[in-house]
Scaffold this motif. Structure first.
Motif, short mmCIF file in Angstrom:
data_model
loop_
_atom_site.label_atom_id
_atom_site.label_comp_id
_atom_site.label_asym_id
_atom_site.label_seq_id
_atom_site.Cartn_x
_atom_site.Cartn_y
_atom_site.Cartn_z
N SER B 221 38.50 61.48 37.26
CA SER B 221 39.36 59.94 36.81
C SER B 221 40.09 59.06 36.63
O SER B 221 40.73 57.98 36.04
N ASP B 222 40.51 59.24 38.06
CA ASP B 222 41.80 58.30 38.24
C ASP B 222 40.95 57.43 39.01
O ASP B 222 41.99 56.22 40.34
N ILE B 223 39.49 57.89 40.08
CA ILE B 223 39.42 56.48 40.38
C ILE B 223 38.55 55.20 39.27
O ILE B 223 38.54 55.36 38.19
N GLY B 224 38.51 53.86 39.68
CA GLY B 224 37.54 52.90 39.17
C GLY B 224 38.64 52.87 38.05
O GLY B 224 39.77 52.26 38.47
N ASP B 225 38.30 52.02 36.94
CA ASP B 225 39.15 50.80 35.73
C ASP B 225 40.01 52.24 33.83
O ASP B 225 38.80 53.33 34.62
N ASN B 226 39.84 51.58 33.41
CA ASN B 226 40.68 51.69 32.30
C ASN B 226 39.47 52.02 30.65
O ASN B 226 39.68 52.26 30.26
N LYS B 227 38.48 51.33 31.20
CA LYS B 227 37.54 50.60 30.72
C LYS B 227 36.92 51.50 29.58
O LYS B 227 36.38 51.79 28.53
N THR B 228 35.94 52.47 30.49
CA THR B 228 35.45 53.83 29.27
C THR B 228 36.99 54.67 28.70
O THR B 228 36.22 55.46 27.29
N GLU B 229 38.27 54.98 28.95
CA GLU B 229 38.94 55.22 27.98
C GLU B 229 38.93 54.59 26.77
O GLU B 229 39.40 55.03 25.89
N VAL B 230 39.47 52.89 26.94
CA VAL B 230 39.04 51.96 25.81
C VAL B 230 38.27 52.20 25.21
O VAL B 230 37.63 52.69 23.92
N TYR B 231 37.07 51.87 25.68
CA TYR B 231 35.26 52.51 24.57
C TYR B 231 35.68 53.76 24.19
O TYR B 231 35.65 53.78 22.66
N CYS B 232 36.58 55.14 24.40
CA CYS B 232 36.24 56.43 23.78
C CYS B 232 37.28 55.63 22.79
O CYS B 232 36.83 56.08 21.53
N ARG B 233 38.19 55.40 22.49
CA ARG B 233 39.47 54.94 22.00
C ARG B 233 39.03 54.23 20.32
O ARG B 233 38.36 54.79 19.29
N GLU B 234 38.09 53.08 21.23
CA GLU B 234 37.80 52.41 20.63
C GLU B 234 36.41 52.62 18.96
O GLU B 234 36.16 52.53 17.74
N ASN B 235 35.97 53.76 19.93
CA ASN B 235 34.66 53.89 19.34
C ASN B 235 34.41 55.94 18.62
O ASN B 235 34.15 56.42 18.54
N ASN B 236 36.30 56.80 18.81
CA ASN B 236 36.13 57.51 18.06
C ASN B 236 35.77 58.66 18.97
O ASN B 236 34.81 59.11 18.17
N ILE B 237 35.55 58.40 20.37
CA ILE B 237 34.46 59.71 20.83
C ILE B 237 35.90 60.56 20.85
O ILE B 237 36.59 60.16 21.94
N PRO B 238 35.89 62.01 21.23
CA PRO B 238 36.66 62.81 21.90
C PRO B 238 36.34 62.76 23.72
O PRO B 238 34.90 62.70 23.58
N ILE B 239 37.56 63.06 23.72
CA ILE B 239 37.59 62.42 25.94
C ILE B 239 38.37 64.47 25.68
O ILE B 239 39.18 64.73 25.38
N LEU B 240 37.25 65.47 26.15
CA LEU B 240 37.83 66.95 26.08
C LEU B 240 38.05 67.23 27.33
O LEU B 240 39.09 68.18 27.53
N MET B 241 38.38 66.57 28.40
CA MET B 241 38.76 67.18 29.28
C MET B 241 38.68 65.46 30.89
O MET B 241 37.78 64.51 31.00
N ARG B 242 39.51 65.51 31.54
CA ARG B 242 39.52 64.46 33.02
C ARG B 242 40.01 65.27 33.81
O ARG B 242 40.66 66.12 33.87
N ILE B 243 39.15 65.08 35.07
CA ILE B 243 39.04 65.70 35.91
C ILE B 243 39.47 65.41 37.22
O ILE B 243 38.12 63.86 37.38
#
Ligand code: SF4
Ligand code: SF4
Ligand code: SF4
Ligand code: SF4
Lengths: 282, 292
Positions: B221-243
């Motif tokens: 979760s700490d490589i790359g960018d934060n676009k996945t987090e934004v996508y999940c938030r905007e689409n109401n998708i729960p993030i179960l875990m960050r590794i």
């Protein structure tokens, strides 16, 4: 004209990064993305779509409830559990065999042609790209792979290209088999993990099954030298050439985020490494 | 409860999640449905107790009865049969096993009842145990195209008295669907890179189409960018875990050692995640906490 396929067995080993890099440094070629399920090459090559076509393939049964007398025959014969107790068809489970329509005495079932995806011919900074998008939950990815391959080959013949460079699908199933036919060389990229080695063996087996020349690239080889040695030993025993080893580098991840082929983006030894591999292939 | 673990893109850590989740819980059955590249056994190291062949059916024509009427060829939607009619005396019916879906149309509709169905091996299914974890996986024969029937047969081994975890194949087409269909929850594993996000969006469409509740694990979760987090938030998708990326996990992985066997903290996290899947109310609470 030489058709070069890049596959990996296991996903996430750097297949698309290598394909995009070959695309950037080779001359006079056509590129193909055969990973029609989850195509990624466009994220690096930024194609400008010039032509767009529907991909029609297979059929799905549809019941017209007005004619249906609920005799249950269709449900009885369907082997794919696609017909509900209300005699409606679950389009995802239906494999389009048409048996239900054959047995329905009331002619209540019609077979509708599927629009299962799209394929494109595009321009990129590095040359033409043929790619596709399979519809969600659609079948026949093998047929779509065969389609883009055929289109790319015709284009390459027309333009007198020297190479067709193909980003292959993951796995060893029907799309991979479709991507292997008529290939001059398969580059299998792997990584030094146990699963990498395991999948490499399966990928080699399938390429040998189709009697295709193989070259192995070990990506991130320095992450586990023991496993890299194991892969090298295995290749020596089976007399398969290792054509390159690429070290781990965070620059490679950055090249993806920036959408630039690693061979152009990376300022360290990665670029030279990839260039050397391409020299061996061409 | 049946939980499937999927990812559009390979190499995101799908098997790592399936294996570590299985090893963190009690009373579990793990099914590796990635039959083209089954890997879970490399980490679980089960003792294989049973090995059976998996079959599909293909037609076989009794040419002493066949009149070469051509009906079977006409009804086959996959061009798996070709009838060469008899010009002088002997015709023939050609069968292309790799094209056959085993639908049974030719067999049922042949007016002469000249067709019977025979078995064709497409792979093997092995099952075994390690401690009290039940393990089953399918291995597709090399050169074989029909992975969905093998996946469906692996799933026939589902043991409903246990928590079942299914490691699904990568992608978005028929094999994934065969694996995740009729599961109660689907965990999508992704990594926060442009490739990862591109493929995640496609996979989300698949699980939505199948109407399966789902959540996301962001690996590395700490490589790359934060676009996945934004996508999940905007689409109401729960993030179960960050590794987060860890050299430790990568090293253990390359040696085939599941991280929960070495690190109790991860085990706790997997148990917690499982609880949040089982009790969606808690899940919603933790989402709210995440957003706050
Ligand atoms: S066979 Fe035809 S009439 Fe009978 S239930 Fe099916 S659709 Fe209805
Ligand atoms: S076409 Fe075949 S798979 Fe589809 S519902 Fe009819 S019998 Fe079932
Ligand atoms: S339908 Fe039966 S009788 Fe007719 S060609 Fe086929 S096998 Fe022979
Ligand atoms: S079983 Fe179905 S797919 Fe196979 S040959 Fe007969 S009609 Fe074709």
């Amino acid at each position: 004209m030489k058709q070069i396929l890049i596959i990996s067995g296991k996903g996430g080993t750097g297949k698309t990064i290598l394909t995009a890099s070959f695309a950037a440094i080779s001359k006079n070629k056509v590129m193909v993305d055969c990973d029609v399920d989850a195509a990624d090459l466009h994220l690096i090559l930024h194609p400008n779509i010039k032509e767009r076509y529907d991909f029609k393939s297979g059929k799905t049964a549809v019941v017209n409830p007005i004619f249906c007398n609920k005799c249950g025959k269709c449900q009885e014969v369907c082997r794919f559990d696609a017909i509900s107790d209300a005699f409606l068809i679950d389009s995802i489970s239906c494999e389009g065999c048409g048996l239900c329509a054959q047995v329905c005495q009331s002619n209540a079932i019609i077979m509708k042609e599927n629009l299962s995806g799209e394929w494109y011919v595009s321009d990129t900074e590095y040359g033409p790209l043929v790619h596709a998008k399979l519809g969600i939950a659609e079948e026949n990815s093998g047929k779509l792979v065969a389609k883009v391959r055929q289109v790319a080959k015709e284009l390459a013949q027309k333009e007198n290209s020297d190479y067709v460079i193909i980003d292959g699908p993951p796995g060893i199933g029907c799309p991979v088999i479709a991507s292997l036919s008529g290939i001059d060389m398969a580059v299998i990229i792997t990584e030094p993990t146990l699963s990498g080695l395991h999948d490499l063996k399966r990928a080699i087996e399938i390429a040998l099954h189709f009697k295709i020349l193989i070259g192995i690239v070990i990506n991130k080889y320095d992450l586990n030298v023991d496993n890299t040695n194991k892969i090298e030993e295995f290749c020596k025993k089976t007399k398969i050439d290792i054509i390159g080893k690429i070290p781990f580098s965070k620059e490679v991840s950055k090249s993806i985020v920036n959408g630039i082929p690693a061979v152009l983006f990376c300022k360290n030894n990665i670029a030279e490494n990839i260039r050397n591999i391409w020299e061996k292939i061409k | 409860m049946i939980i499937s673990v999927a990812s559009g893109k390979g190499g995101t850590g799908k098997t790592t999640v399936a294996v570590n989740l299985a090893l963190s819980l009690e009373n579990v059955q793990l099914l590796d449905c990635d039959v083209e590249e089954p890997n879970a056994h490399l980490f679980i190291k089960p003792e294989i107790k049973e090995k059976i062949s998996a079959f599909t059916t293909i037609p076989q024509v009794d040419e002493t009865i066949c009149t070469y009427c051509g009906k079977c060829q006409k009804v086959c939607a996959y061009n798996a049969l070709a009838v060469i009619p008899s010009s002088k005396k002997k015709g023939t019916v050609l069968i292309f096993p790799h094209l056959c879906h085993g639908c049974g149309a030719c067999y049922l509709l042949c007016p002469q009842k000249a067709i019977k169905e025979i078995k064709r091996e497409i792979g093997i299914i092995e099952s075994g145990t390690v401690a009290n974890l039940q393990f089953v996986h399918g291995i597709l024969n090399v050169g074989e195209v029909m992975s969905p029937p093998l996946i469906r047969q692996v799933k026939k081994h589902i043991n409903n008295t246990k928590t079942v975890i299914i490691d699904a194949p990568p992608g978005t087409s028929c094999p994934v669907i065969a694996a995740i269909k009729n599961t109660d929850f689907c965990i999508l594993v992704t990594e926060p890179t442009p490739f990862g996000l591109n493929d995640l969006i496609l996979t989300v469409e698949v699980v939505r189409k199948l109407n399966i509740p789902f959540g996301i694990i962001i690996n590395r979760s700490d490589i790359g960018d934060n676009k996945t987090e934004v996508y999940c938030r905007e689409n109401n998708i729960p993030i179960l875990m960050r590794i987060p990326f860890s050299e430790d996990i990568a090293r253990l992985y390359s040696q085939g050692i599941p991280v929960v066997n070495e690190n109790e903290e991860y085990k706790k996290e997997f148990i917690q995640m499982f609880e949040s899947i089982r009790h969606p109310i808690k899940r919603r609470m933790s989402d709210i906490m995440n957003i706050i």
